[in-house]
Write a protein that holds these residues in place. Structure first.
Motif, PDB file in Angstrom:
ATOM      1  N   GLU A  93     -13.487   3.708  -1.895  1.00 23.65           N
ATOM      2  CA  GLU A  93     -12.317   3.209  -1.236  1.00 23.65           C
ATOM      3  C   GLU A  93     -11.466   3.042  -2.162  1.00 23.65           C
ATOM      4  O   GLU A  93     -10.322   2.417  -1.706  1.00 23.65           O
ATOM      5  CB  GLU A  93     -12.601   1.960  -0.822  1.00 23.65           C
ATOM      6  N   ARG A  95      -7.162   4.991  -2.925  1.00 27.55           N
ATOM      7  CA  ARG A  95      -6.624   5.465  -1.370  1.00 27.55           C
ATOM      8  C   ARG A  95      -5.651   5.883  -1.931  1.00 27.55           C
ATOM      9  O   ARG A  95      -4.438   5.425  -2.519  1.00 27.55           O
ATOM     10  CB  ARG A  95      -6.737   3.628  -0.421  1.00 27.55           C
ATOM     11  N   ASP A  97      -2.529   6.750  -0.191  1.00 24.04           N
ATOM     12  CA  ASP A  97      -1.582   6.093   0.599  1.00 24.04           C
ATOM     13  C   ASP A  97      -0.502   6.668   0.540  1.00 24.04           C
ATOM     14  O   ASP A  97       0.196   7.187  -0.790  1.00 24.04           O
ATOM     15  CB  ASP A  97      -1.649   4.787   0.866  1.00 24.04           C
ATOM     16  N   ARG A 122      -8.648   8.179  -0.482  1.00 25.53           N
ATOM     17  CA  ARG A 122      -8.851   8.849   1.155  1.00 25.53           C
ATOM     18  C   ARG A 122      -6.987   8.495   1.357  1.00 25.53           C
ATOM     19  O   ARG A 122      -6.805   7.870   1.019  1.00 25.53           O
ATOM     20  CB  ARG A 122      -9.685   8.006   2.285  1.00 25.53           C
ATOM     21  N   THR A 124      -4.773   8.212   4.398  1.00 22.05           N
ATOM     22  CA  THR A 124      -4.429   7.380   4.900  1.00 22.05           C
ATOM     23  C   THR A 124      -3.566   6.994   6.131  1.00 22.05           C
ATOM     24  O   THR A 124      -3.958   6.793   7.012  1.00 22.05           O
ATOM     25  CB  THR A 124      -4.536   5.990   4.309  1.00 22.05           C
ATOM     26  N   PRO A 553     -10.759   4.868   6.810  1.00 22.59           N
ATOM     27  CA  PRO A 553     -10.127   4.314   5.829  1.00 22.59           C
ATOM     28  C   PRO A 553      -8.672   4.023   6.326  1.00 22.59           C
ATOM     29  O   PRO A 553      -8.287   2.902   5.230  1.00 22.59           O
ATOM     30  CB  PRO A 553      -9.468   5.872   4.640  1.00 22.59           C
ATOM     31  N   GLY A 554      -8.151   3.801   7.038  1.00 21.60           N
ATOM     32  CA  GLY A 554      -6.992   3.199   7.676  1.00 21.60           C
ATOM     33  C   GLY A 554      -7.212   3.731   9.130  1.00 21.60           C
ATOM     34  O   GLY A 554      -7.632   4.431   9.691  1.00 21.60           O
TER      35      GLY A 554
END
Length: 768
Positions: A93, A95, A97, A122, A124, A553-554
């Motif tokens: 979880e 990110r 980003d 991840r 995003t 994830p987004g």
């Protein structure tokens, strides 16, 4: 041909007790602890447990790790340590980003370890590299597609390369292959180019199929299994369940590998409570021989000599002459060449004694039905084609291809690397039928053959290639000659990365560079018509549907299929037959196209998508239909006893074997434990046996460099490696992939497929 060094005190059948060893079997409590560690380190929701419980089951998630088959009657937990790691890694979880990139320049990120880059989490948001800020900055999908389309339209189609890792499903892969050909090129290299392309090219020549001939059913009927250069415990642990069952019913397994890998020695089934607590491990290999790197040709020639000798003693009872006469060509020339090979030369190049090879041959001769298994230890050599040819020869001599319980079976590494080839990702016109493209879409596909990975790299070095689009993967990290390639990469006009997580390749941008976040295998893929399934093909030619279950994830993360379609719409002229929006909204329509393109393999594709155990797309060689030039299976005359080719001479020249660790999948580094080899901590090591350390004047713990011994005017060197004693044959060293990739020249590859020779590159050790 280089003369191998003398064997010294090394034993080819017993472990050197003075070097690292993990005495625990593969699987067992060690496997459970490995999964628990990754689970504890990952910021993962409780949803992960639910997804793991469905992994590799009908209407569940198909594992994004190895390509081993999924049984029709799965275990309670149909996943292995590697599959759990890959799944938890994707479900993290954390990110990466826009705030993450805003705080870090690419110069800063290049100082991070590969493990830490992916551990950032991840992706995003679509991002564009800004050279002035030295950062990725967020952009809209519309802006990204529009600029990428403009750049591709502005160049000659032959200047663009579309690379694919083995991650994308068949649906996105089909559209990707279609996009390239509609644009006007077939520059479609794939991750197979770095591993099993030797199989795809040469097996087609020998038996008329680019893939293995076995199914899971064969492992329930075989009497013997011969392994060459495949590390099951690390690369495909679920295969161990199949091997355990085979051994328990009496199948005899023989393994040839330079390293004594735990998964090929003994196994404890983590799902067998009795075996986990009071039972003994299952012994996998009855006989295990540490062949020298490049020595498999010699071993196989020796085995064939033994078969010929046994036939001479009992005419008509050992060799299947009926099969040979009706189904093959080239046997007489091959038999003469095998008979002429001397045992002295066979022993010298294999590192094994005649008695060892004769012992293994007795098992082969005594087995009615035999399967030949191999991995990259056979394919990643200059003479990998001949390695494969000799294995085919050995099996053909006794009719062990094209019948139940027998066959040849490469074990692929990535979950859909074989399937992507099946649906058109490849540089040859034969990979996607031109007449179908004309009929279905009204396009005129290019006639010029495209570039594989090596050819594309040569094009980048000399300036012919201007754009690199990557559908997944970490190509720059996986390539040979990495320092040269990293220096040339920024000269590309356009680089585009479709990815789930940050990796090293993303940190070497072209003049225009985009990073596009895509869904992973575990993510729900919801399009206009609802939740979509994707599909993939395993090593044994079965097709499976996969349904993601996790929240993406987004909101801006798109599927690989949607991204490919978006690129196509921005790049290609309007064509009503190319229905990119409709295909994005309903993947059933893409599967219908695949079935129309290859009706013999994919008939009723959608109806069979969730068939337990997958549906079999067929294999002509399994039915003894030889789609070769002669219409028959081809025996291959041995022209050398070494797979190493013309390696440089010198007593200080060592053969480098690159390895994956137990805590690794391809270029993804989950951690720094190589538990199954008894190694922990740094990956910056060079493994070598103690006799060779003494011969070369090296000390344990000494810091050294490895230098490529190929004299082509390019200096290739990796510094900062720690000398680590390990049980290896004389004349070779080992170390980790991808860290040692810079030592392998781009031009040092298997001659027919250009697969890099990662298992047999010549190097020298430089002290200090």
């Amino acid at each position: 041909m280089t003369t191998p060094p003398s064997p010294g005190k090394h034993s080819a059948t017993e472990h050197d007790p003075d070097t690292p060893l993990d005495e625990s079997p593969a699987g067992g409590w060690g496997s459970l602890r490995g999964v628990a560690r990754i689970f504890g380190e990952s910021d993962t929701s409780s949803r992960a447990l639910g997804i793991l419980s469905t992994l590799n089951k009908p209407k569940g998630v198909m594992c994004s790790s190895c390509a081993w088959a999924k049984p029709a009657e799965p275990h309670t937990f149909e996943f292995c340590e590697n599959g759990a790691k890959a799944t938890l890694w994707e479900l993290d979880e954390r990110r990466a980003d826009p705030d993450f990139f805003d705080a870090r320049s690419l110069t800063d990120l290049r100082t991070w370890h590969d493990h830490d880059l992916e551990k950032a989490g991840r992706l995003t948001t679509p991002m564009r590299y800004d050279a002035d800020a030295d950062r990725y900055l967020p952009v809209s999908w519309d802006q990204a597609f529009a600029e990428i389309g403009r750049e591709l339209k502005a160049m000659d189609p032959q200047e663009a390369v579309f690379y694919a890792s083995g991650h994308a499903g068949l649906e996105a892969s089909y559209l990707y292959a279609l996009l390239a050909r509609a644009m006007g090129h077939q520059n479609l290299p794939q991750s197979s180019n770095m591993c099993h392309e030797t199989t795809s090219v040469n097996l087609q020549t020998f038996i008329g199929t680019p893939v293995g001939t076995c199914t899971l059913e064969d492992f329930d009927h075989c009497d013997a299994i011969f392994f060459f250069g495949q590390n099951t415990g690390t690369n495909s642990p679920r295969f161990l369940h199949t091997l355990k069952r085979a051994v328990e019913r009496g199948c005899r397994i023989v393994t040839f590998n330079p390293l004594r890998e735990r998964g090929s020695i003994e196994f404890v089934d983590p799902q067998d409570i009795a075996q986990m607590t009071i039972g003994a491990p299952t012994k996998i290999s009855e006989a295990y021989y540490q062949v020298r790197p490049g020595g498999d040709i010699a071993v196989l020639v020796g085995l064939m000599k033994c078969v010929l000798a046994a036939e001479n003693k009992a005419p008509g009872r050992v060799i299947d002459h009926t099969f040979i006469d009706s189904e093959t060509v080239g046997y007489e020339q091959t038999a003469l060449a095998v008979s002429a090979a001397s045992w002295d030369e066979i022993e010298k190049h294999s590192g094994l004694t005649r008695a060892m090879i004769e012992e293994a041959a007795e098992i082969y001769i005594g087995a009615e039905k035999t399967i030949g298994i191999y991995g990259m230890g056979l394919t990643q050599h200059v003479n990998g084609w001949l390695n494969l040819g000799m294995l085919c020869n050995m099996l053909l001599m006794r009719g062990n291809i094209g019948r139940l319980g027998a066959g040849i079976s490469p074990v692929r590494g990535h979950s859909n690397v074989q399937g992507q080839r099946t649906v058109g990702i490849g540089e040859k016109s034969a990979h996607m039928p031109a007449e179908k493209l004309r009929d279905l879409f009204g396009i005129e596909p290019p006639e010029e053959e495209g570039m594989n990975a090596v050819h594309a790299c040569e094009g980048i070095l000399d300036g012919r290639v201007k754009a690199m689009i990557s559908l997944g993967g970490n190509l720059l990290r996986a390539l040979p000659d990495r320092e040269r390639m990293e220096h040339a990469w920024p000269k590309l006009r356009l680089t585009v990365h479709i990815a789930t997580k940050l990796n090293r390749s993303h940190l070497v941008p072209g003049e225009v560079c985009y990073l596009l976040p895509c869904l992973g295998r575990t993510d729900q893929d919801i399009q206009e018509t609802g939740l979509q399934a994707v599909s993939m093909e395993d090593s044994l030619s079965h097709i499976y549907g996969s349904l993601g279950q996790a929240e993406p994830p987004g909101p801006e993360v798109r599927s690989e299929t949607a991204i490919v379609a978006g690129l196509a719409k921005a790049t290609l002229p309007a064509n009503p037959a190319l229905k990119w929006d409709a295909w994005t909204g309903n993947y059933d329509l893409i599967r219908d196209l695949i079935a129309q393109t290859w009706p013999d393999k994919f008939a009723d594709f959608n109806d069979r998508l969730f068939e337990p155990g997958g549906f079999y797309k067929g294999n002509p060689a399994r039915e003894r239909r030889w789609e070769t030039q002669s219409g028959k299976a081809q025996f291959t005359k041995p022209t050398t006893l070494s797979a190493l080719g013309e390696a440089p001479l010198g007593e200080d020249v060592m053969t480098l074997v690159t390895l994956r660790s137990n805590d690794q999948f391809n270029t993804t580094i989950y951690g720094f434990s190589d538990r199954l080899r008894g190694l922990e901590g740094s990956r910056e090591v060079v493994l070598i046996n103690r006799d060779e350390m003494a011969r070369l004047g090296l000390e344990e713990g000494q810091e050294v460099a490895l230098v490529c011994a190929v004299d082509d005017g390019v200096m290739r060197r990796v510094d900062g490696l720690t000398v680590t004693p390990y049980d290896l044959p004389p004349g070779c060293v080992a170390g980790y992939y991808p860290e040692l990739n810079p030592l392998v020249p781009l031009g040092y590859h298997e001659k027919n497929s250009q697969t890099p020779a990662y298992k047999g590159a010549p190097v020298r050790i430089v002290a200090g």
